[in-house]
Design an enzyme around this catalytic site. Structure first.
Site, PDB file in Angstrom:
ATOM      1  N   GLY A 229       0.838  -1.203   0.000  1.00 43.60           N
ATOM      2  CA  GLY A 229       0.000   0.000   0.000  1.00 43.60           C
ATOM      3  C   GLY A 229       0.861   1.236   0.000  1.00 43.60           C
ATOM      4  O   GLY A 229       1.729   1.374   0.857  1.00 43.60           O
TER       5      GLY A 229
ATOM      6  N   ASN B 298      -6.285  -5.246   7.303  1.00 44.38           N
ATOM      7  CA  ASN B 298      -5.937  -5.654   5.946  1.00 44.38           C
ATOM      8  C   ASN B 298      -7.001  -6.630   5.473  1.00 44.38           C
ATOM      9  O   ASN B 298      -7.198  -7.668   6.097  1.00 44.38           O
ATOM     10  CB  ASN B 298      -4.553  -6.317   5.961  1.00 44.38           C
ATOM     11  CG  ASN B 298      -4.160  -6.964   4.654  1.00 44.38           C
ATOM     12  OD1 ASN B 298      -3.357  -7.872   4.623  1.00 44.38           O
ATOM     13  ND2 ASN B 298      -4.723  -6.507   3.549  1.00 44.38           N
ATOM     14  N   GLY B 299      -7.680  -6.287   4.363  1.00 45.20           N
ATOM     15  CA  GLY B 299      -8.733  -7.167   3.852  1.00 45.20           C
ATOM     16  C   GLY B 299     -10.002  -6.390   3.607  1.00 45.20           C
ATOM     17  O   GLY B 299      -9.995  -5.153   3.599  1.00 45.20           O
TER      18      GLY B 299
END
Ligand code: SF4
Length: 492
Positions: A38, A120-121
């Site tokens: 990211g 995250n996800g």
């Protein structure tokens, strides 16, 4: 402007550390190693005590790369003080990428104290949960699905904080890896399918949690183990004393693992260890199977030149060329494309074709190794196909004899609801063309071959062929998904 790559956009990178002086500095290094997950924004939250001995959270978040956001060392040394920290690198999945409010970690102060979350996800039931919470009076500050987690924890009627977090997480569906910081604990949690990787490490008595093990290597930390699907690992002062982490299962009902196969194909760094194996090993195997199933021979019996689309396909190209040799095909691995790593925010003159100039700024060819040769270009995936077409055009400027394109995954036809940002279904090259033959024609290459789903799974079979999500290739989603889901759904 930022030159965007025509690759699926990565999820996010998360990090957490407990029990070390200057936890923010280690978090900075960890986030640096996870930058590939990211690049839009980054944030660190630390826990310390004020002059009255009260636990406080210190926060610094901003848009930009880790090296830019923490360029002033005083931020780490004077603002982000304390012995525990969590951090986040973001590429937006849900939530507007423009909204600074969506930069993580998110922080709340509620009846049990301070709490910060890095996620995250992507949650597949965030919309329903959010509606329920809003109906109960919750006021949301951001458009991100992660905020749902904070509200669920803060609204729990239970009295023990670990129980509150466990109860909240048991309501979530979809993909999540979390690092959670409280006034006296670090918690690392992974959804029950295990879509995303999350590992535990140790350094000088402190415990670490990170999306990938490359974040441990940067600080010479030792890899302890992966967080199991459906598990919460808890680190507190007792754990630091005993050296043994505590573990709680989020839900009693186990489901089959569904780890994201794209982590092996493209996302994770080859020097990381995820899902029980080295990414490097898996990526080489993808290349080997690609060569076994789809070898290339020079029509005149000359040496075949194998090149990768750097950097994500480098390891796969090694596997491809090694296998060609094993099959008796004379070949050589060459660096035929040079990638600039210093693009950052690049000025593009108005009127220039953005993608074309983007490819030229990002890549250049090494004419000497390509001229008059049969070239195999190994790439991990094709998304829209526009960049691939520009790359092929660029390679043709070297006057090769033939160009053969080999892709180490099947055609991408379906969206990901678990955190990866593909373009719309209509934009995907595999949906815009009838079949691989038509894509080959569009790309104007001498041959084009992909791995089939079965071949791809054969490459990762050591990790269990049943243990992977392959939904973006097959359309077989391991959970219920809302096909009308759009990331803008939460825009406020
Ligand atoms: S749909 Fe594709 S990218 Fe998304 S989790 Fe599954 S394999 Fe990974």
């Amino acid at each position: 402007m930022i030159i965007k790559s025509d690759k699926p956009k990565c999820f996010c990178g998360i990090f957490g550390i407990f029990g070390t002086p200057q936890a923010s500095v280690k978090t900075y290094y960890g986030l640096h190693a996870l930058q590939h997950r990211g690049q839009e924004a980054t944030g660190i939250v630390t826990q310390s005590f004020n002059e009255r001995g009260k636990s406080v959270f210190n926060i610094h978040k901003a848009e930009g790369l880790v090296s830019e956001v923490y360029a002033d060392a005083d931020i780490l040394k004077k603002t982000l003080v304390g012995n525990s920290a969590i951090g986040h690198n973001r590429y937006s999945t849900t939530g507007s990428s423009e909204s600074k409010k969506n930069i993580q970690p998110f922080v709340v102060n509620y009846r049990m104290g301070n709490l910060a979350v890095s996620h995250n996800g992507n949650l597949t039931n965030a919309k329903q949960l959010r509606e329920e919470l809003v109906n109960e009076g919750a006021i949301f500050q951001t458009t991100s699905d992660t905020e749902v987690i904070l509200h669920l924890i803060a609204r729990s009627k239970l009295d023990n904080q670990i129980d509150q977090i466990k109860e909240a997480l048991s309501k979530l569906e979809g993909a999540y890896c979390l690092t959670i910081l409280t006034d006296d604990k670090l918690i690392a949690a992974r959804d029950r399918y295990g879509f995303r990787p999350l590992a535990i490490g140790k350094t000088s008595g402190a415990f670490i949690a990170a999306s990938e093990t490359c974040a441990f290597d940067i600080m010479s930390a030792e890899f302890v183990r992966e967080v199991e699907p459906g598990e919460m690992v808890i680190i507190d002062d007792e754990v630091i004393q005993s050296g043994q982490e505590k573990s709680v299962m989020i839900s009693v009902s186990a489901v089959p693992k569904k780890q994201c196969i794209f982590e092996y194909i493209y996302f994770s760094r080859p020097d990381s260890f995820i899902f029980g194996h080295n990414v490097d090993k898996m990526r080489r195997r993808l290349g080997k199977i690609l060569a076994r199933k789809h070898p290339v021979r020079d029509k005149d019996g000359d040496k075949v030149i194998v090149i990768s689309v750097p950097d994500s396909s480098n390891t796969c190209a090694i596997g491809y060329q090694t296998q060609l040799e094993k099959q008796g095909i004379i070949s050589r691995l060459e660096i035929g494309l040079i990638r600039s790593h210093y693009i950052g925010r690049t000025f593009i003159q108005p009127g220039q074709e953005k993608r074309e100039i983007g490819v030229r700024i990002k890549f250049n060819i090494v004419k000497g190794v390509l001229e008059g040769r049969t070239i195999v270009v190994v790439d991990d995936s094709i998304v829209r196909g526009t960049t691939s077409k520009q790359l092929v055009n660029l390679l043709k400027e070297a006057n090769p004899k033939e160009i053969h394109l080999r892709i180490s995954s099947p055609p991408i036809k379906h969206p990901c609801y678990y955190g990866m940002d593909f373009p719309s279904r209509e934009e995907l090259i595999a949906n815009r063309h009838e079949d691989i033959k038509a894509i080959k024609k569009y790309l104007e290459v001498d041959s084009l071959e992909y791995l089939t789903k079965e071949e791809m799974l054969e490459a990762v079979s050591e990790a269990g062929t049943e243990n992977f999500c392959t939904a973006c290739f097959s359309g077989e989603y391991p959970t219920e998904v809302d096909v009308n889901f759009k990331k803008e759904i939460y825009e406020i």
